[in-house]
Enzyme design. Structure first.
Site: not given
Ligand code: PEP
Length: 260
Positions: A9, A11, A103, A105, A175, A181, A221
């Site tokens: 992703n 973003k 997601h 976000e 997630e 992040g 992460s």
């Molecule tokens: C995500 O945005 O779906 C995600 C898992 O981000 P990150 O790997 O940066 O934590």
């Protein structure tokens, strides 16, 4: 056997030039891997670039049976007076096969939840896209031991209204919001515990056959160092990768960390 998937992703990152550079580095690595003996075990790779780059990336991987393309979001209607929005039909016609829905976000910054996410998932399926449906708890919810209920409610609202045949086309991504992040990853045990819970929920709500068939990805992460430990768990079928998917070496290490 359920699909093993590593998804990236991007973003709202990268200029077109940077995106092209990332894709061409990744393409070389994937080509070399596919031509090696190990490459036969390559998982599905799904790239989620920003909307304006979809057709460009689709053109690069047009003949790759293990590399797919997706959008990071879609609207819940087919078309119409929704300035600034992009529909599942458009995403499909731009050459994509997947779309991320729900997601964290989108949930926290754009107020998306329950009914809207169910409608988006319906739109995606209607237009032949594979929804990658995200769920996960916030830190205070985990601290209150409410994480299982939060995830169950998100799946109930977003997915469990649909018939088993439709649900079998969905990929679930767990997630934990506190891991996205932040550099704080769920431990392999925490990931496995929630994935096993989600699979049991699928078995109890539908049946064991469906539960065994559906891919459940971990996101939060996940990086080149911790991916193998997370992926080793029996209920973790791959990862949805944010930050590390922007670095070709790291993303490629994550791809090769996922074994069939
Ligand atoms: C995500 O945005 O779906 C995600 C898992 O981000 P990150 O790997 O940066 O934590």
């Amino acid at each position: 056997m359920r699909k093993k998937i590593v998804a990236g992703n991007w973003k709202m990152n990268l200029s077109l030039e940077e995106a092209k550079a990332l894709v061409s580095e990744l393409k070389v690595k994937i080509d070399n891997y596919r031509n090696s003996s190990e490459g036969r075990e390559m998982p599905q790779v799904v790239l989620f670039p920003p909307f304006p780059y979809l057709t460009r990336v689709a053109d690069v991987f047009v003949n790759y049976d293990q590399v797919f393309l997706g959008a990071q979001n879609c609207h819940n209607e087919d078309q119409g007076a929704y300035t600034g929005e992009v529909s599942a039909m458009m995403i499909r016609s731009a050459g994509a096969s997947h779309v991320i829905i729900g997601h964290s976000e989108r949930r926290s910054q754009f107020g998306e939840g329950g009914i809207v996410l169910a409608e988006k998932t319906r739109q995606a399926l209607k237009n032949g896209l594979t929804p990658v449906f995200c769920c996960g708890e916030k830190l205070p919810e985990r601290e209150k031991n409410a994480h299982f209920k939060v995830v169950a409610d998100q799946l109930l609202e977003g997915l469990f209204w649909m018939h088993k045949d439709q649900l079998s086309k969905v990929v679930i991504a767990y997630e934990p919001v506190w891991a996205i992040g932040t550099g704080k990853t769920a431990t392999p045990d925490q990931a496995q515990e929630m994935h096993a819970y989600i699979r049991k929920l699928l078995a109890d709500t539908y049946d064991q056959g469906l539960a065994d068939e559906m891919s459940i990805l971990y996101g939060g992460s996940c990086n080149a160092k911790n991916a193998a430990d997370i992926f080793r768990n029996s209920d973790v079928d791959g990862g949805l990768i944010g930050g590390a998917s922007l670095k070709p070496d790291d993303f490629f290490s994550i791809i090769t960390a996922l074994k069939p």
